[in-house]
Design an enzyme around this catalytic site. Sequence first.
Site, PDB file in Angstrom:
ATOM      1  CD  GLU A 179      -2.697  -1.247   2.504  1.00 66.35           C
ATOM      2  OE1 GLU A 179      -2.878  -0.277   3.302  1.00 66.35           O
ATOM      3  OE2 GLU A 179      -3.649  -2.158   2.371  1.00 66.35           O
ATOM      4  CG  ASN A 181      -0.158  -7.045  -1.674  1.00 64.08           C
ATOM      5  OD1 ASN A 181      -0.723  -7.559  -2.547  1.00 64.08           O
ATOM      6  ND2 ASN A 181      -0.626  -7.150  -0.274  1.00 64.08           N
ATOM      7  CG  HIS A 216      -9.228  -6.685   0.845  1.00 62.85           C
ATOM      8  ND1 HIS A 216      -9.641  -7.769   1.591  1.00 62.85           N
ATOM      9  CD2 HIS A 216      -7.985  -6.286   0.986  1.00 62.85           C
ATOM     10  CE1 HIS A 216      -8.358  -8.026   2.323  1.00 62.85           C
ATOM     11  NE2 HIS A 216      -7.481  -7.123   1.999  1.00 62.85           N
ATOM     12  CD  GLU A 275      -3.830  -8.298   1.906  1.00 67.60           C
ATOM     13  OE1 GLU A 275      -4.891  -7.574   2.240  1.00 67.60           O
ATOM     14  OE2 GLU A 275      -2.741  -7.920   1.799  1.00 67.60           O
ATOM     15  CG  ASP A 328     -12.106  -9.950   2.015  1.00 73.12           C
ATOM     16  OD1 ASP A 328     -12.041  -9.075   1.369  1.00 73.12           O
ATOM     17  OD2 ASP A 328     -11.504  -9.878   3.517  1.00 73.12           O
TER      18      ASP A 328
HETATM   19  C1  XIL Z   1      -5.711  -6.640   8.460  1.00 73.54           C
HETATM   20  C2  XIL Z   1      -5.819  -7.818   9.405  1.00 73.54           C
HETATM   21  O1  XIL Z   1      -6.946  -8.771   8.697  1.00 73.54           O
HETATM   22  C3  XIL Z   1      -6.636  -7.440  10.647  1.00 73.54           C
HETATM   23  O2  XIL Z   1      -6.596  -8.748  11.362  1.00 73.54           O
HETATM   24  C4  XIL Z   1      -5.729  -6.498  11.234  1.00 73.54           C
HETATM   25  O3  XIL Z   1      -6.361  -5.746  12.218  1.00 73.54           O
HETATM   26  C5  XIL Z   1      -5.672  -5.288  10.128  1.00 73.54           C
HETATM   27  O4  XIL Z   1      -5.099  -5.733   9.194  1.00 73.54           O
HETATM   28  N1  XIL Z   1      -4.675  -5.034   3.589  1.00 73.54           N
HETATM   29  C6  XIL Z   1      -3.648  -5.644   4.140  1.00 73.54           C
HETATM   30  C7  XIL Z   1      -3.841  -6.574   5.350  1.00 73.54           C
HETATM   31  O5  XIL Z   1      -2.553  -5.748   3.268  1.00 73.54           O
HETATM   32  O6  XIL Z   1      -2.465  -6.644   6.085  1.00 73.54           O
HETATM   33  C8  XIL Z   1      -4.779  -6.101   6.295  1.00 73.54           C
HETATM   34  O7  XIL Z   1      -5.070  -7.050   7.069  1.00 73.54           O
HETATM   35  C9  XIL Z   1      -6.026  -5.824   5.386  1.00 73.54           C
HETATM   36  C10 XIL Z   1      -6.047  -4.848   4.335  1.00 73.54           C
END
Ligand code: XIL
Length: 384
Positions: A169, A220, A256, A285, A287
């Site tokens: 990020e 990422n 996400h 990641e 979802d």
């Molecule tokens: C999130 C985790 O899932 C949580 O448990 C934590 O509180 C906050 O971070 N982008 C990312 C991840 O790269 O590391 C994040 O994970 C979600 C968004």
Amino acid sequence: MSHSTSTTRAAGVAAAVAVLALAVPAAQADPSGPTLRSEAPRDLEIGSAVWGQNELLDHDRKAPTEFQRLLGAEFGSLTPENDMKWAEIHPEPDVYDFSGADAVVAFAKAHGQEVRGHTLLWHSQNPQWVTDAAATWTCAEARDVLEDHVRTVVGRYAGEIYEWDVVNEVMQDTWDAGGVRLRTEANPFLAACSDDPVGLIGDVFRWAHEADPEALLFMNDYNAEGVNAKTDAYYALAQELLADGAPLQGFGAQSHLSLQYGFDESMQANFERFADLGLKVAVTEADVRMPLGEDGEPTAEQIALQAERYDGLLQACLNVSACTSFTVWGFDDGRSWVPGVFDEGYATIMTEDFEKKPSYVALLDGLTDATPGTSPRTPPGLSS
Ligand code: XIL
């Protein structure tokens, strides 16, 4: 390898939803049946995030929990959800706490799984001492701290991590102050070296590569699925880093998604342009969250649409041979980060009772279609 057309695929998903009605209780599933990892084609890894500190600390001394059994049976790759972040692994200047990360790596080894490291340079989940020190850091001081961290953490797991999210990020969004550009104010290290942030990022890749020459090194981000202003900026950054000789090797789209927004059909094209630079790509990641009604339940339409979205993400990866891994950000709603952060839910592929949703079936079918027949990835020695 042949792939269904998107029309056939959508019809298949709809059929799966119709047949399943809602979800298949895990207890009724055939324990020797196909799993996501057993159906994964070519060298594609299907992964899940897991919080080692919460779920895996004593995995080798007790009978496996149902969560652990599914984690081992379904996935060929694990990403430590939090355990390798600065705040967890480097809580004080001279203190490293490897307990959670070690547990993830040990579980993976015991179950024949790969590990994606996450993450080395990020603006979030940094320990207080970093945030405090950053106020007065010179660039040289920030570089020293970062180099020590990268060499220590990557070096500890050298040879055991197949992909590292080296930078996470680092690009702003269109709606951030200043628009799409490097996140130089919010990231303490980039802020200290704001005269040459790209130079620092390149060096982070060099340090990581020296500490573990075998790991594939990724950048990422979220909102990085399709071709858009943010991924245009990443594409330019990748070209600049590669021209500088930095060992950048991969681009990860966190993925996400929310059903509040559409699916970006340019995802495959986006992956292809990074692959054309010689990079690997990954869904890191995944979802798919959604706003829920008063009863906290999704509608049948939402359940079906979620399965389509998961399938869309998977197909973008399957259709690009440079796509090395497809990771879901937790596989059950009981452990999902979504309800704590968004006013949405039902984001993962299994309910909190481990019932497999149509989204799980969509992934399994998509993988099965991609490789009819066999796969070398049968989990070793897993009891049902
Ligand atoms: C999130 C985790 O899932 C949580 O448990 C934590 O509180 C906050 O971070 N982008 C990312 C991840 O790269 O590391 C994040 O994970 C979600 C968004």
